[in-house]
Write an enzyme that holds these catalytic residues in place. Structure first.
Site, PDB file in Angstrom:
ATOM      1  N   LYS A  41     -13.728 121.228  12.586  1.00 20.29           N
ATOM      2  CA  LYS A  41     -13.106 120.934  13.274  1.00 20.29           C
ATOM      3  C   LYS A  41     -13.502 119.776  13.972  1.00 20.29           C
ATOM      4  CE  LYS A  41      -9.524 122.586  15.481  1.00 20.29           C
ATOM      5  NZ  LYS A  41      -8.640 123.492  16.570  1.00 20.29           N
ATOM      6  N   SER A 128      -4.088 123.111  24.789  1.00 15.52           N
ATOM      7  CA  SER A 128      -5.342 122.724  25.094  1.00 15.52           C
ATOM      8  C   SER A 128      -4.472 121.099  24.237  1.00 15.52           C
ATOM      9  CB  SER A 128      -6.860 122.556  24.096  1.00 15.52           C
ATOM     10  OG  SER A 128      -7.377 123.125  25.118  1.00 15.52           O
TER      11      SER A 128
HETATM   12  P1  ADP Z   1      -6.671 126.369  22.772  1.00 14.35           P
HETATM   13  O1  ADP Z   1      -7.147 125.388  22.092  1.00 14.35           O
HETATM   14  O2  ADP Z   1      -5.127 127.185  22.532  1.00 14.35           O
HETATM   15  O3  ADP Z   1      -5.850 125.601  24.389  1.00 14.35           O
HETATM   16  P2  ADP Z   1      -8.951 128.252  23.170  1.00 14.35           P
HETATM   17  O4  ADP Z   1      -9.025 128.512  21.894  1.00 14.35           O
HETATM   18  O5  ADP Z   1     -10.096 126.715  23.653  1.00 14.35           O
HETATM   19  O6  ADP Z   1      -7.345 127.429  23.384  1.00 14.35           O
HETATM   20  O7  ADP Z   1      -9.030 128.667  24.135  1.00 14.35           O
HETATM   21  C1  ADP Z   1      -9.873 129.673  24.162  1.00 14.35           C
HETATM   22  C2  ADP Z   1      -8.898 131.358  25.057  1.00 14.35           C
HETATM   23  O8  ADP Z   1      -8.427 131.001  26.222  1.00 14.35           O
HETATM   24  C3  ADP Z   1      -8.425 131.896  24.492  1.00 14.35           C
HETATM   25  O9  ADP Z   1      -8.847 133.139  24.401  1.00 14.35           O
HETATM   26  C4  ADP Z   1      -7.075 131.715  24.083  1.00 14.35           C
HETATM   27  O10 ADP Z   1      -5.841 132.579  23.862  1.00 14.35           O
HETATM   28  C5  ADP Z   1      -6.998 131.518  26.346  1.00 14.35           C
HETATM   29  N1  ADP Z   1      -6.137 130.810  26.575  1.00 14.35           N
HETATM   30  C6  ADP Z   1      -5.699 129.208  26.083  1.00 14.35           C
HETATM   31  N2  ADP Z   1      -4.750 128.454  26.265  1.00 14.35           N
HETATM   32  C7  ADP Z   1      -3.930 130.357  27.541  1.00 14.35           C
HETATM   33  C8  ADP Z   1      -3.735 130.232  28.652  1.00 14.35           C
HETATM   34  N3  ADP Z   1      -2.901 129.181  29.192  1.00 14.35           N
HETATM   35  N4  ADP Z   1      -3.024 130.609  29.634  1.00 14.35           N
HETATM   36  C9  ADP Z   1      -4.323 132.167  29.472  1.00 14.35           C
HETATM   37  N5  ADP Z   1      -5.162 131.648  28.082  1.00 14.35           N
HETATM   38  C10 ADP Z   1      -5.312 131.000  27.399  1.00 14.35           C
END
Ligand code: ADP
Length: 159
Positions: A41, A128
Site C-alpha cells: 500500500k 485517516s
Molecule cells: P485508520 O487508517 O483507520 O485511521 P490505523 O490503521 O492507522 O487507522 O489505526 C490504528 C489504530 O487506531 C487501530 O487500532 C484503529 O482501530 C485505531 N483508531 C483509528 N482511528 C480511531 C479513532 N478515531 N478512535 C479510536 N481508535 C482509532
C-alpha cells in the site's frame, strides 16, 4: 514494567489516534507506537514522515516512543518486552477484523494480549482516510488532526 504496542498505519495520525495514545500512556508504563510498513500500500506520507508527525504531536508524553516496523507484530512486541497490543475501536464494524487479528496474534504468541480501548465519542467518525478525503476537497481539517500537523497534511495533499 508494563509495555504496550499501539500499531497502525497512521497516514496521517488523527485526533482519534492521539486520544488513544494519550489515554494509553496513562495506563501503561511505556507505550510504543508502531508504524506499520505495508509494502502493498502506497501511503500519502512516507513511513519516516509518519513517524516524525507522531513524534511531534506526542513530544509532551514522556513514556511514548514511536518506531516503524515490518514483519509480525508479535515479533515487535517480543523485541520490546511488550505483553500488550493496544487497539482502538470506533464502531462495531471495526470489531470483526480486529477480533480476527487478535485471535491470530494470540495463536502466534499466547503471551501477548490484545486490549481494546473504545474511542471517545467525539472521534468515533474519524479515520485517516476520511481526513485525507476532506483535505483533498478543501474541507477544514481543524479538530480532526492535531493542530501542529494541519499544514503538513494540506501541503502534502496539494502535492
Ligand atoms: P485508520 O487508517 O483507520 O485511521 P490505523 O490503521 O492507522 O487507522 O489505526 C490504528 C489504530 O487506531 C487501530 O487500532 C484503529 O482501530 C485505531 N483508531 C483509528 N482511528 C480511531 C479513532 N478515531 N478512535 C479510536 N481508535 C482509532
Amino acid at each position: 514494567m508494563r509495555v504496550a504496542i499501539y500499531p497502525g498505519s497512521f497516514d496521517p495520525v488523527t485526533n482519534g489516534h492521539l486520544d488513544i495514545i494519550t489515554r494509553g500512556s496513562k495506563v501503561f508504563d511505556k507505550l510504543i507506537v508502531g508504524v506499520l510498513v505495508n509494502i502493498d500500500k502506497v501511503g500519502l506520507f512516507s513511513i519516516e514522515e509518519r513517524v516524525e508527525l507522531i513524534k511531534r504531536v506526542t513530544s509532551h508524553l514522556e513514556n511514548v516512543e514511536v518506531v516503524s516496523f515490518n514483519g509480525l507484530l508479535v515479533d515487535l512486541a517480543k523485541k520490546n518486552n511488550a505483553r500488550v497490543i493496544l487497539k482502538g475501536l470506533r464502531a462495531v464494524s471495526d470489531f470483526e477484523y480486529e477480533f480476527q487479528m487478535a485471535l491470530m496474534n494470540s495463536q502466534l504468541d499466547a503471551e501477548v494480549e490484545t486490549l481494546f480501548m473504545t474511542t471517545s465519542a467525539a472521534n468515533s467518525f474519524l479515520s485517516s482516510s476520511s481526513v485525507k478525503q476532506v483535505a483533498k476537497f478543501g474541507g477544514d481539517i481543524k479538530g480532526l488532526v492535531p493542530d501542529e500537523i494541519i499544514d503538513d497534511v494540506i501541503k502534502k495533499i496539494k502535492g
